[in-house]
Design a protein around this motif. Structure first.
Motif, mmCIF file in Angstrom:
data_model
loop_
_atom_site.group_PDB
_atom_site.id
_atom_site.type_symbol
_atom_site.label_atom_id
_atom_site.label_comp_id
_atom_site.label_asym_id
_atom_site.label_seq_id
_atom_site.Cartn_x
_atom_site.Cartn_y
_atom_site.Cartn_z
ATOM 1 N N GLY A 1 0.816 -1.211 0.000
ATOM 2 C CA GLY A 1 0.000 0.000 0.000
ATOM 3 C C GLY A 1 0.841 1.249 0.000
ATOM 4 N N GLY A 2 1.911 1.233 -0.803
ATOM 5 C CA GLY A 2 2.823 2.367 -0.800
ATOM 6 C C GLY A 2 3.816 2.230 0.339
ATOM 7 N N CYS A 3 4.133 3.330 0.984
ATOM 8 C CA CYS A 3 5.114 3.359 2.068
ATOM 9 C C CYS A 3 4.843 2.285 3.110
ATOM 10 C CB CYS A 3 5.100 4.735 2.724
ATOM 11 S SG CYS A 3 6.006 4.823 4.271
ATOM 12 N N PHE A 4 5.773 1.348 3.260
ATOM 13 C CA PHE A 4 5.510 0.280 4.224
ATOM 14 C C PHE A 4 5.587 0.751 5.668
ATOM 15 C CE2 PHE A 4 9.924 -1.579 2.803
ATOM 16 C CZ PHE A 4 10.600 -0.480 3.309
ATOM 17 N N TRP A 5 6.232 1.887 5.918
ATOM 18 C CA TRP A 5 6.178 2.443 7.273
ATOM 19 C C TRP A 5 4.729 2.677 7.680
ATOM 20 C CZ3 TRP A 5 9.885 7.178 6.282
ATOM 21 C CH2 TRP A 5 11.193 6.726 6.042
ATOM 22 N N CYS A 6 3.962 3.246 6.756
ATOM 23 C CA CYS A 6 2.576 3.616 7.045
ATOM 24 C C CYS A 6 1.669 2.397 7.102
ATOM 25 C CB CYS A 6 2.067 4.596 5.988
ATOM 26 S SG CYS A 6 2.989 6.152 5.930
ATOM 27 N N VAL A 7 1.849 1.467 6.188
ATOM 28 C CA VAL A 7 1.028 0.260 6.178
ATOM 29 C C VAL A 7 1.242 -0.526 7.470
ATOM 30 C CG1 VAL A 7 0.535 -1.908 4.978
ATOM 31 C CG2 VAL A 7 1.085 0.152 3.662
ATOM 32 N N GLU A 8 2.497 -0.620 7.887
ATOM 33 C CA GLU A 8 2.820 -1.316 9.128
ATOM 34 C C GLU A 8 2.150 -0.621 10.320
ATOM 35 O OE1 GLU A 8 6.793 -2.862 11.552
ATOM 36 O OE2 GLU A 8 7.020 -1.649 9.746
ATOM 37 N N ALA A 9 2.272 0.698 10.376
ATOM 38 C CA ALA A 9 1.678 1.453 11.479
ATOM 39 C C ALA A 9 0.162 1.283 11.514
ATOM 40 C CB ALA A 9 2.043 2.933 11.350
ATOM 41 N N ASP A 10 -0.471 1.295 10.347
ATOM 42 C CA ASP A 10 -1.925 1.151 10.283
ATOM 43 C C ASP A 10 -2.378 -0.213 10.789
ATOM 44 O OD1 ASP A 10 -2.113 3.690 9.259
ATOM 45 O OD2 ASP A 10 -2.416 3.054 7.180
ATOM 46 N N PHE A 11 -1.740 -1.283 10.316
ATOM 47 C CA PHE A 11 -2.195 -2.617 10.683
ATOM 48 C C PHE A 11 -1.815 -3.004 12.100
ATOM 49 C CE2 PHE A 11 -3.087 -3.150 6.176
ATOM 50 C CZ PHE A 11 -4.253 -3.914 6.221
#
Length: 208
Positions: free
Chosen positions: A34-44
């Motif tokens: 979903g693009g930046c994996f920093w953000c995807v990781e933080a979301d999930f």
């Protein structure tokens, strides 16, 4: 400040050995880009029932790719996150629901301010059941937007964990992460697309 520069400043590149969480009776895996994996990781990490998240690379053929190689293009990999979850607490269908409402499914070859094939959004189903659920969810999302859906369902290749400094980046570097996410316009775009459906997930920075 650009994201690649933030990554370089964060730490020297450390290549992690390939590994994947094993599925057992009490856990299952999912892989989303979903693009930046920093953000995807933080979301999930904020989703009840998610036990572990790992940032990494999937969808390409190059073995043990590095961040520099993937973002330079040509490897076929996408930044992605491998999710280990408790299927007794959260199902794959629910993870799909969260995934769609944390991305921009209308933009091809990019997500928010990050442009390039490595930032594409995609679902990587790991078994036939996940594939069927992914296809059904894509049809539902396509029915609500007039523009074509750019997010694809792709065959998973080896998932390669990203360098150590990318793991839990949002926790290790909260100020830099929050600035990047705000500056990239991620939450603003997601809210414009999904409205209260996204806000109700409680994943936006400052809303959880």
């Amino acid at each position: 400040m650009s994201r690649p520069l933030l990554a370089v400043l964060a730490a020297a590149t450390l290549v992690a050995a390939p590994a994947a969480a094993q599925e057992g009776d009490d856990t299952a895996r999912a892989v989303f880009a979903g693009g930046c994996f920093w953000c995807v990781e933080a979301d999930f990490d904020k989703v009840p029932g998610v036990l572990e998240t790992t940032s990494g690379y999937v969808g390409g053929s190059l073995e043990n790719p590095t961040y520099r190689q993937v973002t330079a293009g040509g490897t076929g990999h996408a930044e992605a996150v491998e999710i280990v979850y408790d299927p007794g607490r959260v199902g794959y269908e629910e993870l799909l629901h969260v995934f769609w409402r944390t991305i921009d499914p209308l933009t091809a070859g990019a997500q928010f301010c990050d442009v390039g094939d490595s930032y594409r959004s995609a679902i990587f189903p790991l078994n036939p059941e996940q594939e069927a659920l992914a296809e059904a969810s894509l049809e539902e999302v396509a029915a609500r937007f007039e523009a074509p859906i750019a997010t694809g369902i792709e065959e998973p290749t080896t998932f390669w964990p990203a360098e150590d400094y990318h793991q839990d980046y949002y926790e290790k570097n909260p100020v830099a992460y929050r600035f990047y996410r705000w500056n990239c316009g991620r939450d603003a775009r997601v809210e414009a697309l999904w409205g209260e459906e996204a806000g109700g997930l409680g994943i936006f920075e400052g809303r959880s």
